[in-house]
Design a protein around this motif. Structure first.
Motif, PDB file in Angstrom:
ATOM      1  N   UNK A  32       0.718  -1.158   0.333  1.00 59.31           N
ATOM      2  CA  UNK A  32      -0.423   0.076  -0.598  1.00 59.31           C
ATOM      3  C   UNK A  32       0.935   1.007   0.252  1.00 59.31           C
ATOM      4  N   UNK A  33       2.304   1.412   0.555  1.00 58.87           N
ATOM      5  CA  UNK A  33       2.813   2.347   0.702  1.00 58.87           C
ATOM      6  C   UNK A  33       3.882   2.631  -0.653  1.00 58.87           C
ATOM      7  N   UNK A  34       3.577   1.919  -1.849  1.00 62.78           N
ATOM      8  CA  UNK A  34       3.909   1.937  -3.036  1.00 62.78           C
ATOM      9  C   UNK A  34       2.551   2.263  -4.257  1.00 62.78           C
ATOM     10  N   UNK A  35       1.354   1.906  -3.636  1.00 60.95           N
ATOM     11  CA  UNK A  35       0.689   2.364  -4.542  1.00 60.95           C
ATOM     12  C   UNK A  35       0.583   3.927  -4.042  1.00 60.95           C
ATOM     13  N   UNK A  36       0.460   4.769  -2.851  1.00 63.31           N
ATOM     14  CA  UNK A  36       1.206   5.692  -2.234  1.00 63.31           C
ATOM     15  C   UNK A  36       2.263   6.458  -3.624  1.00 63.31           C
ATOM     16  N   UNK A  37       2.871   6.074  -3.310  1.00 61.32           N
ATOM     17  CA  UNK A  37       4.469   6.670  -4.149  1.00 61.32           C
ATOM     18  C   UNK A  37       4.023   6.422  -5.299  1.00 61.32           C
ATOM     19  N   UNK A  38       3.211   5.410  -5.792  1.00 61.52           N
ATOM     20  CA  UNK A  38       2.987   5.896  -7.587  1.00 61.52           C
ATOM     21  C   UNK A  38       1.624   6.803  -7.766  1.00 61.52           C
ATOM     22  N   UNK A  39       0.843   6.659  -7.115  1.00 61.02           N
ATOM     23  CA  UNK A  39      -0.048   7.803  -7.193  1.00 61.02           C
ATOM     24  C   UNK A  39       0.783   9.249  -7.379  1.00 61.02           C
ATOM     25  N   UNK A  40       1.899   9.388  -5.855  1.00 61.59           N
ATOM     26  CA  UNK A  40       2.170  10.130  -5.682  1.00 61.59           C
ATOM     27  C   UNK A  40       3.229  10.902  -7.402  1.00 61.59           C
ATOM     28  N   UNK A  41       3.309   9.687  -7.395  1.00 58.38           N
ATOM     29  CA  UNK A  41       4.315  10.325  -8.711  1.00 58.38           C
ATOM     30  C   UNK A  41       3.511  10.682 -10.119  1.00 58.38           C
ATOM     31  N   UNK A  42       2.513  10.391 -10.118  1.00 56.84           N
ATOM     32  CA  UNK A  42       1.679  11.369 -11.214  1.00 56.84           C
ATOM     33  C   UNK A  42       1.790  12.952 -11.266  1.00 56.84           C
TER      34      UNK A  42
END
Length: 672
Positions: free
Chosen positions: A21-31
C-alpha cells in the motif's frame, strides 16, 4: 470484536500488504511529477521501494523454496535484465545514460519482487488493487474538474489541441488514465466487491474515457480494443466483464463525442474553449453518476438475493444474451465499416511508412492514419540489433544511433517501443530475459486464475489489464521511461503473481528474524542497488541548482557542477552545462575545458563536438575547427546548424558563438 480487528486479520493473513500500500501511494504521487519521467522523481521512489523490500526480506516470513516456480522464473528474468542493463555500460556509447537506465530497471525489479514473492490472499490483493484504482479515479475526476473550469489555466494543460497534463507528453497522459480503466471495470463487475464500491468503480471508469480522449492519442485507439480483446479471450467471466464495459462505454459516449469537438476550438485563433471544455467535464461526470447508479443498484439487488436465486440466474442469462447481441452487432458493423480488410491494411502500412502527412496539422488527428516517424525509429533500432545481435548496442544507445542514421527531422532519445528498445540496445540476451520475466509472470497469473475463487479471478483480471495496456500501448511508445506508468504496471503484474497457489507453512509467524550474516548480505546488495540511483540523482540535483543560479551567481554554479561531476563520473551533463554557461560569459578557455571533459565521458557527443569546433574557429585554429565540425556533421548528418557552421569555416569565416547557441536553443524548443 474490537474495532479494527478485520484489518488486523487481513494484515496478518498477508503482511506484505502494508508495504504494498505504501508503494501504491508512491505510484499515485508520481502522477504529480510528470508521471515519474524526471530522474529527480523516480530516483527517490527507487530508494524508498528498495528500503521497503529490505524490510520485507528481513522481517516477513518467506522462503525461496515456497515461492511458486513461475514466480521464481519471472523474478530471475527481471533481475537478470537489470544486471544485463548495468553490464551494457561496458559497451554503450553513453555510460551516464546507461547508468540511469539501469537505475530505472532497479525500481521495476524491486517493485516486482516486493509484490510477487510474498503470498497475497484474495481480499488483501483486492484491497491493494482497489486502493490504487480508487486513488487514480479520484485524480481523474480532479483533472476533469480542472479541465472543465475553463479559462487560461485549463488551456495551459494542452499542447495545441492535445491534453498534455499530467505527463507533459499527450500519449503518456492518455495512458495514465486508460491503465486504470481495466481494474475499474473488473472490480465493478465482480459480485464479491461491495455494491457501493462497484458503483464507484463503474462511475470512475466512465470519467477516464473522455479525459483520455482529450489527449488525442492514436495509439490508444488501437491499444484499448486490443487490451479488451486479450482480456476477454484469455480470462474467465468474459460476458460479465463485457457487459460492464459496454455499459461504461455507453455512459461515456456523450462525453467522448464532446471531447472530439474540443480540438477545433483550441486551435482556432481567438476562440474561447471554456464552454466546450465544461461540456466535456459535465458529460463525463454526469455519465459516471448514471453508470455508477445503475451498477450499484444491480449489485445491491444481486447481493440481497440468496445463493441460487433463479431471478439472479435469469438476470445473468439476460445480460449474457444482451452482451452477445451487442458484440454480434458490433462485429457486423465493424466489418461493414472496414470494407476490404486487405485494402485497409495496405493503406495503413503505406501511411505508417510514409511518416507525417504534409497536412498533419489540420483535420482530426485520430482519423489521419498511422503516419509518424516511428517507422524510421524502428528501422534504426533494428539496424542496431543486426549490428550487434547478441548483446545489442548498449543501454540508451538509440539517441546517438538515430542522430547518425535516422532520416526524419526528429531527434528521439528512445525507439518508441519497449520490445525494440530491449532488442536494439540489449540484444538477444536482453530480449530473452524480458521474455523470461513476462512469460513466467503470465504462467503464474494463469495458475492463479485456474485455482482461485471469483474474487481472485477479478483481481487477476484487473491487475493484468493494467500491465496489458501498458505493454500493448508501450509497444509503440516510450512508456518504459515514465516510472509513473511502469511502476503500477509492474506492481500489478507482481500482484497477479502473488495469487498463484503455493504451500505456505501452517501458522507462519507474522514476523521473522534473520541472522546477522543474512542481514549483512541483504544490506550490501540493496545498498549497492541504491548507490546506482543515488549517484545520478545527487548529481542531477546539483545540476538543477546550478542551472537556477548561473545568471546571477556563476561561481556558485561552477562549484555545483564540479560536485555533480564527482557524484556521477559517467555523465556528461554537468560539463555540457558548464561549457554553455562559460560561453554565455565569454570564457572560452573554461568552455573548451568543459566540452573536452564532456567528450572524454561521451566520446560521440555531438553537441560538445560542435561547440568545440566553433570555439576552435573563434580561436583561429582552422585545422582543428574543420576536423571537429566534420566530426559533428558525421555524428548528426541532418543537423543544419552543424552543416552551416562547417560551411562557414570552410569559406574562411568564423562561427558566431552567440548565434550558434541561440540557434541550438531554438531547435531544442521546437522539438520539446
Amino acid at each position: 470484536m474490537r474495532s479494527g480487528r478485520p484489518l488486523e486479520l487481513l494484515v496478518r493473513a498477508a503482511p506484505v500488504t502494508v508495504p504494498s500500500l505504501v508503494v501504491v501511494l508512491v505510484s499515485v504521487a508520481l502522477v504529480f511529477d510528470d508521471v515519474g519521467y524526471p530522474l529527480t522523481a523516480w530516483a527517490p521512489a527507487t530508494v524508498l521501494v528498495l528500503g521497503l523490500l529490505g524490510v520485507a526480506v528481513a522481517t516477513l516470513p518467506n522462503a525461496w523454496g515456497d515461492v511458486p516456480t513461475p514466480v521464481r522464473v519471472a523474478a530471475a528474468g527481471l533481475v537478470g535484465l537489470t544486471a544485463w542493463t548495468f553490464l551494457s555500460i561496458l559497451w554503450t556509447p553513453d555510460r551516464g545514460a546507461a547508468l540511469e537506465a539501469g537505475g530505472r530497471t532497479v525500481l521495476y525489479a524491486a517493485v516486482f519482487l516486493l509484490f510477487a514473492l510474498w503470498r497475497q490472499r484474495a481480499r488483501t490483493a483486492a484491497l491493494v488493487l482497489g486502493a490504487w484504482t480508487a486513488l487514480m479515479l479520484v485524480l481523474a475526476a480532479a483533472w476533469t474538474v480542472r479541465v472543465g473550469a475553463g479559462g487560461q489555466a485549463a488551456v495551459d494543460l494542452f499542447l495545441d489541441d492535445r491534453l498534455r497534463s499530467p505527463a507533459g507528453y499527450p500519449n503518456a497522459s492518455a495512458a495514465t488514465w486508460l491503465m486504470v480503466l481495466w481494474p475499474a471495470v473488473a472490480l465493478a463487475a465482480s459480485a464479491r466487491v461491495p455494491w457501493v464500491a462497484r458503483g464507484a468503480f463503474a462511475a470512475g471508469a466512465v470519467v477516464v474515457l473522455p479525459l483520455a480522449l482529450l489527449s488525442v492519442s492514436r495509439g490508444s485507439l488501437i491499444a484499448v480494443p486490443l487490451t479488451a480483446l486479450l482480456l476477454l479471450v484469455l480470462l474467465p467471466g468474459r460476458l460479465r466483464h463485457l457487459g460492464t464495459l459496454l455499459l461504461v462505454a455507453a455512459a461515456a459516449t456523450p462525453g467522448l463525442l464532446a471531447a472530439l469537438d474540443v480540438g477545433d476550438v483550441l486551435t482556432t485563433p481567438g476562440a474561447d474553449p471554456s464552454s466546450d471544455l465544461r461540456a466535456v467535464a459535465v458529460l463525463a461526470l454526469g455519465g459516471g453518476l448514471v453508470a455508477g447508479a445503475i451498477v450499484a443498484a444491480v449489485a445491491r439487488w444481486e447481493a440481497a438475493r440468496p445463493s441460487g436465486d433463479p431471478r439472479v440466474a435469469a438476470l445473468h442469462r439476460a445480460g449474457r444474451l444482451a452482451a452477445a447481441a451487442v458484440v454480434a452487432v458490433g462485429l457486423v458493423g465493424g466489418l461493414v465499416a472496414v470494407g476490404d480488410p486487405v485494402d485497409r491494411l495496405d493503406r495503413a502500412w503505406t501511411s505508417f511508412q510514409g511518416g507525417y502527412a504534409e497536412d498533419s496539422g489540420s483535420g482530426n488527428r485520430l482519423a489521419s492514419g498511422l503516419g509518424s516517424n516511428r517507422y524510421d525509429f524502428y528501422r534504426v533500432a533494428l539496424d542496431g540489433f543486426t549490428a550487434a545481435p547478441l548483446v545489442g548496442q548498449g543501454a540508451e544507445s538509440f539517441r546517438q544511433s538515430y542522430l547518425r542514421d535516422g532520416t526524419s527531422t526528429e531527434t528521439p532519445r528512445y525507439p518508441h517501443s519497449v520490445e525494440l528498445r530491449v532488442l536494439g540496445e540489449l540484444g538477444l540476451v536482453g530480449a530473452l530475459l524480458l521474455l523470461l520475466w513476462l512469460g513466467g509472470a503470465a504462467w503464474a497469473a494463469a495458475r492463479a486464475v485456474r485455482a482461485g475463487d471469483p474474487l481472485t479471478r477479478a483481481v487477476v483480471a484487473g491487475a493484468l489489464g493494467v500491465t496489458g495496456y501498458w505493454l500493448v500501448h508501450g509497444s509503440a511508445d516510450w512508456f518504459w521511461e515514465f516510472a509513473g506508468l511502469g511502476l503500477p504496471a509492474v506492481a500489478m503484474l507482481g500482484l497477479a503473481c502473488s495469487l498463484a497457489p503455493r504451500h505456505d507453512p501452517p501458522r507462519a509467524p507474522l514476523m521473522r528474524a534473520r541472522g546477522a550474516g543474512e542481514l549483512a548480505v541483504l544490506a550490501l546488495v540493496l545498498g549497492a542497488a541504491a548507490l546506482t540511483v543515488l549517484s545520478p540523482w545527487s548529481a542531477q540535483r546539483e545540476i538543477d541548482r546550478a542551472a537556477a543560479v548561473f545568471a546571477t551567481r556563476p561561481l556558485e554554479s561552477y562549484s555545483r557542477l564540479d560536485r555533480a561531476r564527482t557524484l556521477d563520473p559517467l555523465s556528461d551533463r554537468a560539463s555540457l552545462l558548464e561549457g554553455s554557461i562559460a560561453l554565455r560569459y565569454g570564457d572560452l578557455p573554461r568552455a573548451r575545458r568543459a566540452f573536452e571533459d564532456a567528450l572524454e565521458r561521451v566520446p560521440d557527443g555531438q553537441y560538445a563536438t560542435l561547440q568545440l569546433g566553433a570555439i576552435a574557429a573563434v580561436q583561429r585554429d582552422r585545422p582543428r575547427a574543420l576536423r571537429l565540425l566534420r566530426r559533428a556533421v558525421a555524428l548528426a548528418p541532418r543537423d543544419p546548424i552543424a552543416r552551416e557552421s562547417l560551411a562557414i569555416v570552410r569559406d574562411g569565416g568564423v562561427v558566431d558563438l552567440d548565434a550558434l547557441s541561440a540557434a541550438i536553443l531554438r531547435g531544442a524548443a521546437s522539438l520539446s
